[in-house]
Design an enzyme around this catalytic site. Structure first.
Site, PDB file in Angstrom:
ATOM      1  N   GLY A  38      66.478  39.535  31.525  1.00 27.93           N
ATOM      2  CA  GLY A  38      66.973  38.377  30.524  1.00 27.93           C
ATOM      3  C   GLY A  38      67.111  37.089  31.400  1.00 27.93           C
ATOM      4  N   CYS A  84      35.066  53.906  55.246  1.00 23.23           N
ATOM      5  CA  CYS A  84      34.198  53.625  53.882  1.00 23.23           C
ATOM      6  C   CYS A  84      32.850  52.725  54.708  1.00 23.23           C
ATOM      7  CB  CYS A  84      34.043  53.341  53.438  1.00 23.23           C
ATOM      8  SG  CYS A  84      35.877  53.823  52.178  1.00 23.23           S
ATOM      9  N   LEU A 132      60.638  49.610  27.000  1.00 24.57           N
ATOM     10  CA  LEU A 132      60.107  48.991  28.213  1.00 24.57           C
ATOM     11  C   LEU A 132      59.112  50.324  28.779  1.00 24.57           C
ATOM     12  CD1 LEU A 132      62.996  48.176  30.094  1.00 24.57           C
ATOM     13  CD2 LEU A 132      61.908  46.280  28.776  1.00 24.57           C
ATOM     14  N   GLU A 137      34.164  53.177  47.764  1.00 24.91           N
ATOM     15  CA  GLU A 137      32.574  53.260  48.195  1.00 24.91           C
ATOM     16  C   GLU A 137      32.485  55.293  48.138  1.00 24.91           C
ATOM     17  OE1 GLU A 137      35.675  51.902  49.259  1.00 24.91           O
ATOM     18  OE2 GLU A 137      34.657  49.883  50.540  1.00 24.91           O
ATOM     19  N   ARG A 158      53.014  50.617  24.731  1.00 26.25           N
ATOM     20  CA  ARG A 158      52.818  51.324  23.262  1.00 26.25           C
ATOM     21  C   ARG A 158      51.377  51.222  22.624  1.00 26.25           C
ATOM     22  NH1 ARG A 158      57.821  50.521  23.475  1.00 26.25           N
ATOM     23  NH2 ARG A 158      58.144  48.830  22.113  1.00 26.25           N
ATOM     24  N   ASP A 171      69.307  44.873  23.990  1.00 26.26           N
ATOM     25  CA  ASP A 171      68.052  44.820  22.762  1.00 26.26           C
ATOM     26  C   ASP A 171      68.281  46.632  23.306  1.00 26.26           C
ATOM     27  OD1 ASP A 171      68.051  42.208  23.029  1.00 26.26           O
ATOM     28  OD2 ASP A 171      66.475  42.556  24.308  1.00 26.26           O
TER      29      ASP A 171
END
Ligand code: NAP
Length: 375
Positions: free
Chosen positions: A313, A100, A220, A68, A223, A216
């Protein structure tokens, strides 16, 4: 609004149109406003030639100034007699800056159209009361569901004292999420991956289990060109501190925060080495030899996090589902099968827990997307 009066239906349609625009605007700073929600405000006036937007604002990065304040600053004197569209009830409590609701009154706004209600007891109903007491016309709950959806993290944190949890998994056509010992298996294509980056950019944290990290070696991060600085904190469930110092997660720690949820008895030398590298630790309680998830979520809320994207996972996804801690489920499904030796997903579109309703279906190139939420 200053222009000619509209009939009720035309006014309601106009209100929905500008509120939809305010909700879209509010997405801009999602995931960057700390403990405040990312709110949108649009100030509209009509001097006879049709409605004209004279001020727009989104909660600033870090949570202040509020939307606001930004929109009123842009509108200046043009706010007098105008309508303000706010996606959340304007605040009513005094901090270092006036509330506000008072700012809207002082600027001479004639009408305030609000969407979501604020569960914060310092605001709930009080913001609208200040406006009405000053003679401002107030219309509540315009596109309230859509606005609440956009700030679900804030609302969950206020009401449940924990962040909103979104469970996101990518499934092969035969319902598998990977293959043991095969590292990261590509299940979805580039377009779906980009959507995942957007989801990450709007979350406060990404959470995975140490099994996924060891298998893996994921980064994380976000990109996407132009959004590289929007990567949220990464959280790893890793009771024994098995996280390798050579992992991509650790090597990116100077750019994106990394938290490890470990138990107190874990190797203090490993902990010290990772702390020297910049990794932060969250002390956890354990329950049946696993990190106690409700307590962990409480701690994340205390760190100011309102939305957590759980990316797997299998064991971690199963644990969040079993403990009934998932608010939103997102499943991507790719066109190819992984086969018998794949790791079965703990969930698929045909086995969504009771209480969830489907929100949307989409396609990203060859991949399908479905999303379910709980009220
Ligand atoms: N397709 C997808 O969307 C997707 C996403 C992510 C991963 N994956 C695949 O999934 C596989 C890894 O899955 P995973 O099941 O082996 O590992 P995981 O779920 O990533 O991690 C499990 C480990 O996390 C730790 N943990 C701590 N607290 C826990 C809790 N409350 N609940 C569950 N785990 C807890 C445990 O290790 P400690 O006891 O040592 O703490 C546990 O063994 C990989 O093949 C990966 O490629 C697929």
């Amino acid at each position: 609004m200053v222009g000619p009066p509209l009939d009720e239906a035309a006014q309601a349609a106009l209100d929905r149109r500008f509120m939809a625009a305010a909700i879209r605007l509010s997405r801009r700073n999602a995931g960057r406003t700390s403990t405040n929600p990312s709110v949108g405000t649009i100030i509209v006036r009509d001097d006879g030639a049709g409605p004209m937007i004279v001020g727009t604002g989104v909660t600033a990065v870090g949570g202040r100034p509020h939307a606001e304040t930004e929109a009123l600053a842009e509108a200046g004197d043009l706010a007098r007699g105008a309508t303000a569209y706010v996606t959340l009830e304007p605040c009513a409590h005094h901090g270092r800056t006036p509330p506000c609701a008072n700012a809207l009154v002082n600027a001479g706004v004639a009408r305030v159209v609000g969407a979501a209600s604020d569960p914060d007891p310092r605001v709930s109903g009080k913001g609208y009361a200040i406006l009405r007491a000053a003679g401002v016309e107030v219309v509540e709950k315009v596109l309230a569901t859509e606005a609440a959806e956009q700030m679900a993290g804030y609302l969950t944190r206020s009401l449940k004292k924990r962040p909103e949890v979104t469970l996101k998994l990518a499934l092969s056509s035969d319902g598998k999420i990977g293959r043991k010992g095969a590292g990261q298996v590509a299940i979805t294509g580039e377009i779906a991956r980009r959507d995942v980056y957007l989801m990450r950019a709007e979350a406060d944290a990404i959470l995975v289990g140490i099994g996924t990290v060891l298998e893996d070696d994921p980064a994380l991060t976000v990109r996407l060109p132009g959004l590289e600085n929007r990567s949220p904190a990464r959280i790893i469930l890793d009771r024994q501190i098995r996280l390798p110092e050579t992992s991509k997660l650790v090597s990116g720690v100077d750019r994106v925060p990394l938290y490890v949820a470990a138990c107190l008895e874990a190797d203090p030398h490993r902990r010290a080495a990772l702390e020297r590298a910049g990794v932060r630790f969250i002390g956890t309680e354990t329950y049946q030899s696993e990190v106690a998830l409700p307590e962990l979520l409480e701690d994340l809320a205390a760190l100011g996090m309102a939305s957590v994207l759980v990316e797997g996972g299998a064991k971690v996804a199963k644990a969040f589902l079993k403990e009934d801690l998932v608010d939103r489920i997102v499943l991507f499904q790719g066109p190819d099968a992984i086969g018998e030796d794949g790791i079965a997903s703990p969930i698929d579109a045909d086995h969504i827990p009771a209480g969830f309703r489907k929100l949307r279906d989409m396609r990203f190139g060859e991949d399908s997307y479905a999303e379910w939420v709980r009220p």
